[in-house]
Design an enzyme around this catalytic site. Structure first.
Site, mmCIF file in Angstrom:
data_model
loop_
_atom_site.group_PDB
_atom_site.id
_atom_site.type_symbol
_atom_site.label_atom_id
_atom_site.label_comp_id
_atom_site.label_asym_id
_atom_site.label_seq_id
_atom_site.Cartn_x
_atom_site.Cartn_y
_atom_site.Cartn_z
ATOM 1 N N GLN A 145 -5.151 -1.958 9.110
ATOM 2 C CA GLN A 145 -4.957 -3.282 8.527
ATOM 3 C C GLN A 145 -5.552 -4.369 9.431
ATOM 4 O O GLN A 145 -5.233 -4.446 10.614
ATOM 5 C CB GLN A 145 -3.449 -3.527 8.315
ATOM 6 N N LYS A 203 0.844 -1.203 0.000
ATOM 7 C CA LYS A 203 0.000 0.000 0.000
ATOM 8 C C LYS A 203 0.877 1.250 0.000
ATOM 9 O O LYS A 203 0.584 2.234 -0.674
ATOM 10 C CB LYS A 203 -0.951 -0.033 1.207
ATOM 11 N N ASP A 239 -11.659 1.996 3.147
ATOM 12 C CA ASP A 239 -11.938 0.565 2.989
ATOM 13 C C ASP A 239 -13.442 0.324 2.818
ATOM 14 O O ASP A 239 -13.869 -0.768 2.457
ATOM 15 C CB ASP A 239 -11.489 -0.187 4.259
#
Ligand code: NAP
Length: 285
Positions: A97, A53, A120
């Site tokens: 994460q 990322k 997300d």
């Protein structure tokens, strides 16, 4: 024999679009875009994802802010960090994460992220918006799958779409996105009866279960578009999907490989969501 859908190429095209728009926004509006990535503990797979990322941010011209926290971090400490990032104007998107260590309630953390920075698209507000078709961000993996299907030139309207898997991050939102494109959607899961028969009716089959080589060629309709979301590590260290590629490619018209299919799309769509978040926060569009 199926045509292979090149996820790396489609993902590169998405990232190039994002990079171009980000450069334009920087030049014309002085907009600097930033993504904060938070990782707790030492899960090696999570570490790889976070590094990827970071690299993707650099490639599209975003700033990335990485917060690598000890495994022993408490839920309160993580919530405090999320609240700081919610208020940090340099940060347009926040990604925590997953999975988090067991002593931290993932739901509490997701709920604490500002929905405007939830790139997300896991926050209940963003999930609800997807349900009613009024969304800013789409969850990255299902959005990537949609882009891959689009790349084949397949019109989803009226097609029988079968999604295997009903997780909140892949299966359920995937089904909603296919429905929004006028597919006739069936969702399958571990309690589904006659899975093979259901799969044989699919013009578009999306598989997201997490079981190596589970879907075999005899479960696939001739000419179907097959998207394999699965990522399974075999004992020999090799990565493989949920679809047995060799038998499936003989039946499908288009198929994604693993690796090199859905995987690269997820990060590209994350970059796209971060760009969207930055534009919205700046009042652009
Ligand atoms: P998950 O939360 O474990 O969900 C798995 C789903 O598959 C569940 O709904 C489960 O049904 C269903 N399932 C399990 N065994 C089944 C069976 N024998 N027949 C039919 N359905 C079955 O997994 P996930 O997070 O959605 O991820 C799925 C896969 O995608 C994993 O391999 C994961 O690594 C991969 N993934 C890849 C990306 C990427 O970027 N490429 C992103 C996310 C996930 P029940 O609900 O009945 O238990």
């Amino acid at each position: 024999m199926a045509q292979i859908i090149d996820g790396k190429a489609v993902s590169a095209a998405v990232k190039a679009e994002v990079a171009e728009e980000a450069a334009k926004l920087k030049e014309e509006k002085g907009l600097k875009i930033g993504l904060a990535v938070v990782i707790v503990g030492n899960n090696p797979a999570s570490r790889v994802y976070v590094n990827n990322k970071k690299k993707a941010c650099e490639a599209v011209g975003f700033q990335s802010f990485e917060y690598a926290l000890e495994e022993s971090t408490t839920q309160e400490q993580l919530l405090d960090l999320v609240n700081v990032l919610n208020r940090d104007a340099r940060v347009n998107g926040i990604l925590v994460q997953l999975p988090l260590p067991k002593h931290i309630d993932e739901k509490a953390i997701i709920n604490a992220i500002s929905p405007d920075k939830d790139v997300d698209a896991f926050h209940p507000i963003n999930v609800g918006k997807i349900m009613i078709g009024d969304y800013s961000f789409l969850p990255c993996t299902p959005a990537g799958v949609m882009r891959l299907i689009e790349s084949t030139g397949t019109d989803i309207t009226g097609k029988q779409c079968v999604v295997i898997g009903r997780s909140n991050i892949v299966g359920k939102p995937q089904a909603m996105l296919l429905l929004q494109k006028n597919g006739t959607v069936t969702i399958c899961h571990s309690k589904t009866k006659n899975l093979k028969e259901v799969c044989l009716g699919a013009d578009i089959l999306v598989v997201a279960i997490g079981r190596a080589n589970f879907v075999t060629g005899d479960m696939i309709k001739e000419g179907a578009v097959v998207i394999d979301v699965g990522m399974n590590r075999l004992e020999n260290g090799k990565l493989c999907g949920d679809v047995e590629f060799e038998s499936a490619e003989k039946k499908a018209s288009f198929i994604t490989p693993v690796p090199g299919g859905v995987g690269p799309m997820t990060i590209a769509m994350l970059m796209k969501n971060t760009l969207t978040a930055a534009k919205q926060q700046a009042g652009i569009e």
